[in-house]
Write an enzyme that holds these catalytic residues in place. Structure first.
Site, PDB file in Angstrom:
ATOM      1  N   SER A   7      -8.897 -26.534  11.097  1.00  0.00           N
ATOM      2  CA  SER A   7      -8.661 -26.410   9.649  1.00  0.00           C
ATOM      3  C   SER A   7      -8.554 -24.926   9.318  1.00  0.00           C
ATOM      4  CB  SER A   7      -9.842 -27.014   8.882  1.00  0.00           C
ATOM      5  OG  SER A   7      -9.835 -26.585   7.531  1.00  0.00           O
ATOM      6  N   TYR A  51     -18.802 -29.006   6.780  1.00  0.00           N
ATOM      7  CA  TYR A  51     -17.404 -29.085   7.253  1.00  0.00           C
ATOM      8  C   TYR A  51     -16.920 -27.729   7.793  1.00  0.00           C
ATOM      9  CZ  TYR A  51     -12.378 -30.160   7.141  1.00  0.00           C
ATOM     10  OH  TYR A  51     -11.057 -30.351   7.476  1.00  0.00           O
TER      11      TYR A  51
HETATM   12  P1  NAP Z   1      -8.048 -39.087   7.188  1.00  0.00           P
HETATM   13  O1  NAP Z   1      -6.746 -39.607   6.683  1.00  0.00           O
HETATM   14  O2  NAP Z   1      -9.287 -39.413   6.440  1.00  0.00           O
HETATM   15  O3  NAP Z   1      -8.184 -39.505   8.716  1.00  0.00           O
HETATM   16  C1  NAP Z   1      -9.375 -39.339   9.421  1.00  0.00           C
HETATM   17  C2  NAP Z   1      -9.292 -40.150  10.684  1.00  0.00           C
HETATM   18  O4  NAP Z   1     -10.472 -39.905  11.462  1.00  0.00           O
HETATM   19  C3  NAP Z   1      -9.226 -41.642  10.440  1.00  0.00           C
HETATM   20  O5  NAP Z   1      -8.323 -42.229  11.344  1.00  0.00           O
HETATM   21  C4  NAP Z   1     -10.646 -42.095  10.741  1.00  0.00           C
HETATM   22  O6  NAP Z   1     -10.716 -43.422  11.234  1.00  0.00           O
HETATM   23  C5  NAP Z   1     -11.002 -41.152  11.858  1.00  0.00           C
HETATM   24  N1  NAP Z   1     -12.439 -41.059  12.084  1.00  0.00           N
HETATM   25  C6  NAP Z   1     -13.398 -40.720  11.198  1.00  0.00           C
HETATM   26  N2  NAP Z   1     -14.597 -40.737  11.791  1.00  0.00           N
HETATM   27  C7  NAP Z   1     -14.383 -41.127  13.080  1.00  0.00           C
HETATM   28  C8  NAP Z   1     -15.219 -41.334  14.197  1.00  0.00           C
HETATM   29  N3  NAP Z   1     -16.552 -41.143  14.120  1.00  0.00           N
HETATM   30  N4  NAP Z   1     -14.658 -41.733  15.358  1.00  0.00           N
HETATM   31  C9  NAP Z   1     -13.319 -41.919  15.452  1.00  0.00           C
HETATM   32  N5  NAP Z   1     -12.479 -41.726  14.440  1.00  0.00           N
HETATM   33  C10 NAP Z   1     -13.012 -41.332  13.258  1.00  0.00           C
HETATM   34  O7  NAP Z   1      -8.034 -37.493   7.234  1.00  0.00           O
HETATM   35  P2  NAP Z   1      -6.978 -36.421   7.796  1.00  0.00           P
HETATM   36  O8  NAP Z   1      -6.718 -35.477   6.701  1.00  0.00           O
HETATM   37  O9  NAP Z   1      -5.833 -37.081   8.470  1.00  0.00           O
HETATM   38  O10 NAP Z   1      -7.890 -35.656   8.863  1.00  0.00           O
HETATM   39  C11 NAP Z   1      -7.555 -35.527  10.230  1.00  0.00           C
HETATM   40  C12 NAP Z   1      -8.076 -34.190  10.736  1.00  0.00           C
HETATM   41  O11 NAP Z   1      -7.387 -33.139  10.064  1.00  0.00           O
HETATM   42  C13 NAP Z   1      -9.561 -33.965  10.481  1.00  0.00           C
HETATM   43  O12 NAP Z   1     -10.157 -33.336  11.599  1.00  0.00           O
HETATM   44  C14 NAP Z   1      -9.559 -33.011   9.299  1.00  0.00           C
HETATM   45  O13 NAP Z   1     -10.718 -32.204   9.257  1.00  0.00           O
HETATM   46  C15 NAP Z   1      -8.312 -32.200   9.615  1.00  0.00           C
HETATM   47  N6  NAP Z   1      -7.760 -31.481   8.455  1.00  0.00           N
HETATM   48  C16 NAP Z   1      -7.197 -32.146   7.400  1.00  0.00           C
HETATM   49  C17 NAP Z   1      -6.678 -31.415   6.345  1.00  0.00           C
HETATM   50  C18 NAP Z   1      -6.031 -32.068   5.171  1.00  0.00           C
HETATM   51  O14 NAP Z   1      -5.694 -31.356   4.203  1.00  0.00           O
HETATM   52  N7  NAP Z   1      -5.807 -33.374   5.165  1.00  0.00           N
HETATM   53  C19 NAP Z   1      -6.744 -30.024   6.361  1.00  0.00           C
HETATM   54  C20 NAP Z   1      -7.331 -29.393   7.434  1.00  0.00           C
HETATM   55  C21 NAP Z   1      -7.829 -30.123   8.483  1.00  0.00           C
HETATM   56  P3  NAP Z   1     -11.155 -44.680  10.308  1.00  0.00           P
HETATM   57  O15 NAP Z   1     -10.446 -44.513   9.001  1.00  0.00           O
HETATM   58  O16 NAP Z   1     -10.702 -45.834  11.111  1.00  0.00           O
HETATM   59  O17 NAP Z   1     -12.630 -44.593  10.132  1.00  0.00           O
END
Ligand code: NAP
Length: 269
Positions: A156, A169
């Site tokens: 991130s 986080y």
């Molecule tokens: P998201 O749509 O909420 O997706 C999160 C994913 O992680 C879901 O598939 C969820 O699965 C899975 N997950 C959560 N806890 C888990 C566990 N204990 N074991 C296995 N899977 C787990 O969020 P996202 O934005 O795509 O995030 C993905 C990554 O990008 C994260 O690391 C986040 O920190 C990073 N990120 C996102 C942003 C942003 O702006 N969106 C920015 C910077 C970094 P279930 O739903 O099946 O529980």
């Protein structure tokens, strides 16, 4: 989503953690379009994981859905064994699964701290360790890649930008940054490339509360010089490139895919 223009990952096997929604879903589909067999890991969203699988298969790829909590050692070990039993090899790990449990420091519970550190920091460690063991045993599969394995962390912008109200986080992502560099240094001599992508603001469920209101969207946009909020495929295209031999000399790098967000000196909640 536009079709991939070349099958850069043909006959490779990838595990994408947290692939039931958002960025992980986008990456899993993109890797599948490039010819990889993809393990779609998730934690609770059965329908989302199935939708990812369906889209990979619709594009002609193979996908295997595995429910596993990345913070649990035995579930991670079982997932890697199942992947190996099914596909026979492993070439790519994308450590994407991540959560937020936001609170002001004085209100943050130990449970909120432990859940975020467990998923965002311990999870990637457990998965990278399991993947590395397989990569080292397997060696370079010259017919598919120049590297013995590729590990991509989804970090991130908060691995370098502090984030008031999100100490669990931001700490987890700061840890991911150093974990990536240390693993990259340790594994590069064995032909394993370890890198990370640090997204800025990407429209997914994790931050839906921020971008779904007009006011929230405008606030986000005010922090993005490029003038738009990112989509999961913005990250997925870079992940597919990093996993491919086109990035064969890239090791230990962090790529900020953020529309220029990190150009701002700092911002607060
Ligand atoms: P998201 O749509 O909420 O997706 C999160 C994913 O992680 C879901 O598939 C969820 O699965 C899975 N997950 C959560 N806890 C888990 C566990 N204990 N074991 C296995 N899977 C787990 O969020 P996202 O934005 O795509 O995030 C993905 C990554 O990008 C994260 O690391 C986040 O920190 C990073 N990120 C996102 C942003 C942003 O702006 N969106 C920015 C910077 C970094 P279930 O739903 O099946 O529980």
């Amino acid at each position: 989503m536009e079709a991939a223009n070349a099958k850069r990952l043909q006959n490779q096997v990838a595990i994408v953690t947290g692939a039931s929604s958002g960025i992980g879903q986008g990456i899993a589909i993109r890797l599948g379009q490039h010819g990889a067999n993809v393990v779609v890991n998730y934690h609770s969203d059965d329908e989302g994981a199935q939708a990812t699988k369906d889209q990979i298969e619709a594009a002609g790829g193979k996908a295997l859905v595995i429910k596993a909590d990345v913070s649990k050692e035995e579930e991670v070990e079982a997932m890697f064994q199942t992947a190996l039993d099914t596909f026979g090899t492993l070439d790519i790990l994308v450590n994407n699964a991540g959560i937020q449990k936001d609170a002001a420091l004085v209100d943050m519970t130990l449970d909120q701290w432990n859940k975020v550190i467990g998923t965002n920091l311990t999870g990637p460690f457990l998965c990278a360790r399991a993947a590395s063991k397989i990569f080292l045993k397997q060696g370079i599969r010259k017919e598919v890649s120049r590297a013995a394995g590729k590990i991509i962390f989804i970090s991130s912008v908060h691995d370098i930008i502090p984030w008031a109200g999100h100490v669990n986080y931001a700490t987890s992502k700061g840890g991911v940054a150093m974990m990536m560099k240390t693993m990259a240094q340790e594994l590069a001599p064995q032909g394993i490339r370890v890198n990370s992508i640090s997204p800025g603001a990407i429209k997914t469920d994790i931050n839906k509360e921020d971008w779904s209101s007009r006011e929230g969207e405008e606030k986000m946009l005010s922090q993005i010089p490029y003038g738009r909020i990112g989509e999961p495929d913005d990250i997925a295209r870079v992940a597919a490139w990093l996993a491919s031999d086109e990035a064969d000399y890239v090791a230990g790098a962090t790529i900020y895919v953020d529309g220029g967000m990190t150009l701002f000196p700092s911002f607060a909640e």
